[in-house]
Design an enzyme around this catalytic site. Structure first.
Site, PDB file in Angstrom:
ATOM      1  CG  HIS A  57      55.825 -30.500   6.557  1.00 36.83           C
ATOM      2  ND1 HIS A  57      56.697 -30.410   5.502  1.00 36.83           N
ATOM      3  CD2 HIS A  57      56.135 -31.661   7.189  1.00 36.83           C
ATOM      4  CE1 HIS A  57      57.488 -31.481   5.485  1.00 36.83           C
ATOM      5  NE2 HIS A  57      57.147 -32.252   6.486  1.00 36.83           N
ATOM      6  N   PRO A 277      53.225 -26.502 -11.426  1.00 31.65           N
ATOM      7  CG  PRO A 277      55.235 -27.654 -11.705  1.00 31.65           C
ATOM      8  CD  PRO A 277      54.252 -26.802 -12.437  1.00 31.65           C
ATOM      9  CE  LYS A 281      47.713 -24.470  -3.123  1.00 33.01           C
ATOM     10  NZ  LYS A 281      47.479 -25.045  -1.786  1.00 33.01           N
TER      11      LYS A 281
END
Ligand code: DHB
Length: 382
Positions: A57, A277, A281
């Site tokens: 992406h 969250p 990471k």
């Protein structure tokens, strides 16, 4: 990952895993690999399936006020991006590589306890296959997660703890339905945060902000879909529904223990730090830790130079706090604050989001941190 890196350096290691083989390969976790993490998997010879099946992406959408705004990673970071590939797929590939290399990997290791951490010959005692065993080692790597046993084996006061609990959690689902968007969507809404992600062209991963300590029982499938639809609502966009094959509630918390070393024990990943969250990471940070650790161990074993090993904690903590900052920044920008009685916070958040979507500098800050621009061995930008 550490096992693989040590293998490549010719350093013998034994991996003790509390769970069974099937469990660790099926455990669903996040699935966003920073560019540096994806590159590393390739470099160490476990990236083949990721390259085939992973989804690269080059941007994400920030959605608020019923509108979407794209943050173009490639344009803002000189062509970098992320790879969407489930953590359990990475685990499968690493286990396969470990098996092929003939490295020791013991599943269902029970009652693991660490001893002699302050000595030059620490050991791990455990039960495996009905036998009591003891492993004498040069070094113990504590990669056993937030609820692991290693951190607790350290003497009282050895670590300084920094913690933040949030008043909300995440409810996550995996659904057998094509993703409704080509890219991830981070959505801010008065009803709470929502996230649209994916695992493959047939599997959609979705999260929504819920109260801390929320009960899954209170969330039948229908309610989850209705709530997601309300939060993601945007003209001309529809959320596809499908059978839910996984449902979970995850806590949102921040945690760092310093230093990341005591005697011959080196702590890595969730055993020593947890990030909220938002931004995905956790895995990337754990990979970065063990990369530093493997290189430092290799130097020490090969030359006797212990300086990089002595610097392990400081080297990693710079990055840990950078990611802690980014994750808490994303979290506070996007989540409904439960104590926001008059809506003041929500309005500031909307202004913040508008700033990120209209200022190239602000968007670049998000993009750089999201794709991970820091050099893996340092806390500073490349
Ligand atoms: C996913 C999880 C995250 O925490 C995030 O920020 C993005 C994606 C995921 O599971 O796909």
């Amino acid at each position: 990952m550490l096992g693989r890196l040590l293998d490549l350096h010719g350093i013998e290691s034994v991996i003790l895993e509390a769970r069974d083989h099937a469990y660790v390969e099926q455990r669903v976790r996040a699935g966003v690999l920073e560019q540096g993490t994806a590159d590393l998997l390739g470099e160490i010879g476990v990236g083949e399936r990721m390259r085939r099946e992973g989804l690269v992406h080059h941007g994400v959408e920030l959605r608020f006020g019923g509108r979407g705004h794209r943050i173009a990673f490639d344009e803002l970071t000189g062509g970098r991006g992320i790879t969407v590939y489930g953590q359990q797929e990475v685990v499968k590939d690493l286990i396969a590589a470990r098996r092929e290399a003939g490295g020791e990997l013991l599943f269902e290791a029970e009652a693991v306890s660490a001893h002699g951490i302050d000595s030059e010959r620490p050991s791990l005692r455990f039960r495996h296959g009905g036998r009591e065993r003891e492993l004498r080692c040069d070094v113990i790597a504590a990669c056993d997660g937030f609820h692991g046993v290693c951190r607790d084996a350290l003497p009282p006061g050895a670590l300084r703890l920094y913690e933040r609990d949030y008043a909300f959690g995440w409810l996550g689902i995996l659904a057998r339905v094509a993703p409704s968007s080509d890219e991830l969507i981070y959505c801010h809404h008065d009803r709470g945060f929502a996230l649209h992600s994916m695992r493959s062209p047939e599997l959609t991963r979705l999260y929504l902000q819920c109260d801390a300590g929320e009960d899954l029982e209170a969330w039948p499938d229908e309610r989850i879909w209705d709530e997601l639809e309300l939060r993601f609502a945007r003209e001309g966009w529809e959320l596809g529904r499908g059978p839910i094959i996984e449902k979970l509630i995850a806590p949102v918390r921040s945690f760092v223990a310093e230093p990341m070393q005591h005697g011959r024990m080196f702590l890595a990943g969730d055993a020593v730090h947890i990030v909220p969250p938002t931004g995905a990471k956790g895995l990337n940070l754990a990979v970065a830790d063990v990369r530093v650790l493997a290189d430092a161990l290799a130097r020490w074993f090969a030359t006797g130079d212990g300086a990089p090993l002595a610097a392990y904690s400081d080297t990693c903590l710079r990055r840990v706090w950078r990611k802690q900052y980014f994750s808490s920044w994303m979290t506070s920008m996007l989540h409904r604050q439960p104590d926001d009685r008059d809506g003041f916070q929500a309005r500031v958040q909307r202004a913040q989001l508008e700033n990120v979507c209209s200022s190239r500098a602000a968007a670049t800050m998000l993009a750089e941190n999201y794709v991970g621009l820091e050099r893996p061995d340092q806390g500073t930008p490349a």
